[in-house]
Write a protein that holds these residues in place. Structure first.
Motif, PDB file in Angstrom:
ATOM      1  N   HIS A  20     -38.971 -29.727 -28.284  1.00 15.26           N
ATOM      2  CA  HIS A  20     -37.870 -28.770 -28.462  1.00 15.26           C
ATOM      3  C   HIS A  20     -37.463 -28.647 -29.931  1.00 15.26           C
ATOM      4  O   HIS A  20     -37.165 -27.551 -30.411  1.00 15.26           O
ATOM      5  CB  HIS A  20     -36.672 -29.215 -27.628  1.00 15.26           C
ATOM      6  CG  HIS A  20     -36.885 -29.102 -26.146  1.00 15.26           C
ATOM      7  ND1 HIS A  20     -37.383 -27.971 -25.538  1.00 15.26           N
ATOM      8  CD2 HIS A  20     -36.664 -29.998 -25.134  1.00 15.26           C
ATOM      9  CE1 HIS A  20     -37.464 -28.141 -24.235  1.00 15.26           C
ATOM     10  NE2 HIS A  20     -37.030 -29.384 -23.967  1.00 15.26           N
ATOM     11  N   VAL A  23     -39.896 -26.471 -31.787  1.00 16.79           N
ATOM     12  CA  VAL A  23     -39.665 -25.048 -31.512  1.00 16.79           C
ATOM     13  C   VAL A  23     -38.492 -24.538 -32.346  1.00 16.79           C
ATOM     14  O   VAL A  23     -38.556 -23.455 -32.947  1.00 16.79           O
ATOM     15  CB  VAL A  23     -39.407 -24.824 -30.008  1.00 16.79           C
ATOM     16  CG1 VAL A  23     -39.004 -23.362 -29.758  1.00 16.79           C
ATOM     17  CG2 VAL A  23     -40.647 -25.157 -29.204  1.00 16.79           C
ATOM     18  N   LEU A  24     -37.401 -25.323 -32.389  1.00 15.45           N
ATOM     19  CA  LEU A  24     -36.249 -24.929 -33.206  1.00 15.45           C
ATOM     20  C   LEU A  24     -36.637 -24.844 -34.677  1.00 15.45           C
ATOM     21  O   LEU A  24     -36.234 -23.904 -35.385  1.00 15.45           O
ATOM     22  CB  LEU A  24     -35.121 -25.948 -33.006  1.00 15.45           C
ATOM     23  CG  LEU A  24     -33.784 -25.636 -33.696  1.00 15.45           C
ATOM     24  CD1 LEU A  24     -33.197 -24.319 -33.180  1.00 15.45           C
ATOM     25  CD2 LEU A  24     -32.797 -26.780 -33.491  1.00 15.45           C
ATOM     26  N   ILE A  27     -38.583 -21.644 -35.379  1.00 11.76           N
ATOM     27  CA  ILE A  27     -37.742 -20.442 -35.430  1.00 11.76           C
ATOM     28  C   ILE A  27     -37.006 -20.360 -36.763  1.00 11.76           C
ATOM     29  O   ILE A  27     -37.002 -19.311 -37.426  1.00 11.76           O
ATOM     30  CB  ILE A  27     -36.740 -20.448 -34.264  1.00 11.76           C
ATOM     31  CG1 ILE A  27     -37.484 -20.279 -32.939  1.00 11.76           C
ATOM     32  CG2 ILE A  27     -35.704 -19.325 -34.438  1.00 11.76           C
ATOM     33  CD1 ILE A  27     -36.602 -20.489 -31.719  1.00 11.76           C
ATOM     34  N   VAL A  89     -32.225 -23.328 -29.446  1.00 13.53           N
ATOM     35  CA  VAL A  89     -33.490 -22.585 -29.486  1.00 13.53           C
ATOM     36  C   VAL A  89     -33.274 -21.159 -28.986  1.00 13.53           C
ATOM     37  O   VAL A  89     -33.677 -20.173 -29.617  1.00 13.53           O
ATOM     38  CB  VAL A  89     -34.565 -23.300 -28.646  1.00 13.53           C
ATOM     39  CG1 VAL A  89     -35.773 -22.381 -28.430  1.00 13.53           C
ATOM     40  CG2 VAL A  89     -35.004 -24.592 -29.316  1.00 13.53           C
ATOM     41  N   TYR A  93     -33.085 -17.832 -31.604  1.00 11.80           N
ATOM     42  CA  TYR A  93     -34.095 -16.779 -31.420  1.00 11.80           C
ATOM     43  C   TYR A  93     -33.429 -15.446 -31.071  1.00 11.80           C
ATOM     44  O   TYR A  93     -33.794 -14.396 -31.612  1.00 11.80           O
ATOM     45  CB  TYR A  93     -35.094 -17.168 -30.338  1.00 11.80           C
ATOM     46  CG  TYR A  93     -36.183 -16.132 -30.166  1.00 11.80           C
ATOM     47  CD1 TYR A  93     -37.143 -15.947 -31.164  1.00 11.80           C
ATOM     48  CD2 TYR A  93     -36.215 -15.310 -29.050  1.00 11.80           C
ATOM     49  CE1 TYR A  93     -38.131 -14.984 -31.032  1.00 11.80           C
ATOM     50  CE2 TYR A  93     -37.189 -14.340 -28.912  1.00 11.80           C
ATOM     51  CZ  TYR A  93     -38.144 -14.173 -29.915  1.00 11.80           C
ATOM     52  OH  TYR A  93     -39.107 -13.208 -29.788  1.00 11.80           O
ATOM     53  N   GLY A 145     -35.295 -25.155 -20.563  1.00  8.14           N
ATOM     54  CA  GLY A 145     -35.982 -25.314 -21.837  1.00  8.14           C
ATOM     55  C   GLY A 145     -37.447 -25.619 -21.680  1.00  8.14           C
ATOM     56  O   GLY A 145     -38.287 -25.158 -22.468  1.00  8.14           O
ATOM     57  N   SER A 149     -39.172 -22.546 -23.775  1.00  4.06           N
ATOM     58  CA  SER A 149     -39.558 -22.814 -25.161  1.00  4.06           C
ATOM     59  C   SER A 149     -40.984 -22.379 -25.485  1.00  4.06           C
ATOM     60  O   SER A 149     -41.221 -21.698 -26.499  1.00  4.06           O
ATOM     61  CB  SER A 149     -39.356 -24.288 -25.492  1.00  4.06           C
ATOM     62  OG  SER A 149     -37.986 -24.592 -25.547  1.00  4.06           O
TER      63      SER A 149
END
Length: 573
Positions: A20, A23-24, A27, A89, A93, A145, A149
């Motif tokens: 996670h 992914v953050l 972004i 996240v 986004y 999530g 994600s």
């Protein structure tokens, strides 16, 4: 370890947390910066990967270090933080892709946040709502999530790849040597030096001389052309007019016009063909359209390639953080373009272009050399005294409370003239001043009111058409005080005047200002239009109203309407 067995092993927690967080990170640190870069690549002096390489190691180490800490937390706290990360996240986004509000160009001027109250309410409501869901239903958010994600990453990365290939975005470039020495080295024999002082209004020069009479000593041997007319009301077409003598007329897309005239018909191109060593320092939007040795201010200012890349990276990440954040956070990040990362890692004033201009001007005097073996041509465009106003007459920070816009403008103008004067003094010490042809010119004037008359109905702000022009011919007498001429000159005369004086072959429009007298009757033209910074990215300028000036530019009776130059109708739809 019993707790990890019942509620997930450390490795399982770490894998989920790291996934996670990555992914953050993608972004905030890659996907959003790339979107910004792809839309504005001409404004950066560095290719995307050259910038990003400086951040990868610390960001990756920080991400996995944070993942380790979160994985060691008690189960309930672990689940709560995972839910918050998943919420971030989704929110970052959505903010960067869907909740994109048009705040205008982030130029250092204050943003009128009161005009965006609705956007602020929408942002706040969505962010608070999603974060509350994460805190109230953490397990459900965790499960969401795990499904969402990977989907977000695939969609976002696909968009980035399409942008990269459709726009031919420069992802990597080989490091090039710093242009500092090339810009600052002069020939002992023959030089052309043009300082373009953005928005320097000629009547403000009159005021500066009254307030600071000592400035006159810097300009001994110069002629001040008070009856100077700008070709245009803003910078975009004015710089090509100075370099070529040509006036843009909306018949071609503006960027194609730049590319055509700057590469094929410009004064520096002719000078290079005759053995001159040329260097242009101006806006990145213009440098991107020419193969001339052209450098943006941050390239010249940076001591080495790595420093330049870091400056560009901090600017890019600051704008990326601005884009992914809700409006209440945006206000703190922007802080009238003092910015967050740049404030702590670059330690330069903001807006960056203004302070870059200040530092380039100050650094010019210290870096001057006289070892060039070829004649040199230098065109240095500084965004001074252009607002916002940050400098006092002594070039310290603004301290006056309650000063008017005109007073602040004149203070910054005086600071600018002191910087130019210091450069001239250093040129004299290096024996390159006397042999140089020097012009201190503005691309256009300013909208401040100076003239003691009411503007004629339907006419533009006349002061916007009154740029500064100071000229010193090679070997001019340095014992002669600053002289004043009322000869009818224009920015379109600069290229021809330099070419004929310095023996540079080429055919340029306009007149040779040295051959014009105050008695000459001449028709000059000025093209006025409303400007927004968004026009830098459009194909054409808005409708331009031409005005014909047949006598002194400061006489409103000398102004008459001329032709209208509209963009092609297709671009207005």
């Amino acid at each position: 370890m019993h707790g990890f067995t019942n509620r997930g092993s450390f490795l399982a927690r770490f894998a989920e947390t790291a996934g996670h967080l990555v992914v953050l990170l993608l972004i905030i640190g890659f996907i959003t910066p790339f979107q910004i870069y792809a839309a504005n690549d001409a404004e950066f002096g560095t290719a995307f990967w050259n910038m990003l390489q400086h951040a990868i190691v610390p960001l990756v180490l920080g991400t996995f270090g944070l993942a380790v800490l979160i994985s060691c937390l008690p189960y309930r706290l672990f689940i709560a933080i995972i839910a918050i990360v998943v919420a971030l996240v989704v929110l970052t986004y959505a903010q960067s892709s869907l909740l994109v509000w048009d705040y205008g160009i982030l130029s250092g001027e204050p943003i009128a946040w009161e005009n965006f109250k609705l956007a602020g309410y929408v942002d706040s409501l969505i962010w608070v709502g999603v974060l509350l869901v994460a805190l109230i239903r953490p397990v459900a958010m965790q499960q969401f999530g795990r499904r969402s994600s990977p989907f977000i990453v695939v969609i976002a990365l696909s968009v980035q790849l399409l942008q990269a290939f459709s726009k031919d975005v420069p992802l990597w470039q080989e490091p090039r040597p710093s242009p500092i020495e090339h810009v600052y080295e002069f020939s002992p024999e023959k030089n052309v030096l043009v300082f373009v002082l953005d928005s320097f209004l000629a009547p403000a020069f009159d005021a500066a001389l009254e307030q600071s009479p000592d400035l006159r000593s810097h300009f001994a041997g110069f002629t001040y052309y008070q009856n100077m007319l700008s070709a245009f009301s803003t910078t975009a077409p004015s710089i090509p007019a100075l370099l070529t003598g040509k006036q843009y007329d909306n018949s071609l897309p503006l960027r194609k016009f730049w590319q055509s005239v700057l590469q094929e018909e410009s004064l520096p191109m002719r000078a290079i063909a005759q053995g001159y060593q040329a260097a242009l320092v101006t806006l990145p939007q213009l440098c991107a359209r020419t193969k001339l040795p052209c450098y943006s201010l941050n390239k010249v200012l940076s001591k080495d390639t790595s420093h330049m890349e870091l400056r560009d990276l901090m600017e890019l990440l600051d704008v990326a953080l601005f884009r992914v954040s809700p409006q209440p956070v945006k206000v703190q990040l922007y802080a009238n373009e003092r910015w967050f990362l740049q404030r702590y890692f670059i330690r330069s004033g903001t807006p960056r272009a203004l302070f870059d201009s200040f530092h380039v001007g100050e650094g010019f005097a210290r870096a001057i050399g006289n070892t060039a073996t070829q004649p040199t041509f230098k065109f240095i465009h500084l965004l001074l005294p252009h607002p916002p106003f940050r400098f006092s007459p002594s070039c310290g920070p603004v301290t006056r409370v309650g000063a008017s816009e005109r007073e602040l403008y004149e203070d910054q103008a005086i600071c600018t003239l002191h910087i130019i004067g210091e450069i001239f003094e250093e040129m004299k010490k290096h024996s390159v001043f006397d042999s140089s042809m020097i012009l201190v010119v503005a691309d256009h004037g300013h909208s401040l009111h100076y003239m003691p008359f009411k503007r004629p109905s339907g006419f533009p702000i006349l002061e916007q058409a009154m740029p500064l022009l100071l000229v010193k011919a090679p070997h001019a007498s340095l014992t002669s005080p600053l002289s004043i001429s009322q000869a009818p000159v224009s920015t379109v005369d600069v290229a021809r005047s330099i070419a004929e004086t310095m023996g540079i072959e080429g055919s340029f429009p306009g007149e040779n200002i040295f051959k014009l007298s105050e008695r000459d009757e001449r028709t000059r033209t000025y093209r006025s239009y409303g400007w927004q910074d968004a026009f830098w990215k459009r194909d054409y300028l808005p409708k331009m109203e031409e005005f014909i000036v047949k006598a002194n530019v400061r006489d409103p009776n000398a102004w008459n309407r001329g032709t209208t130059f509209s963009p092609p109708s297709a671009t207005n739809n």
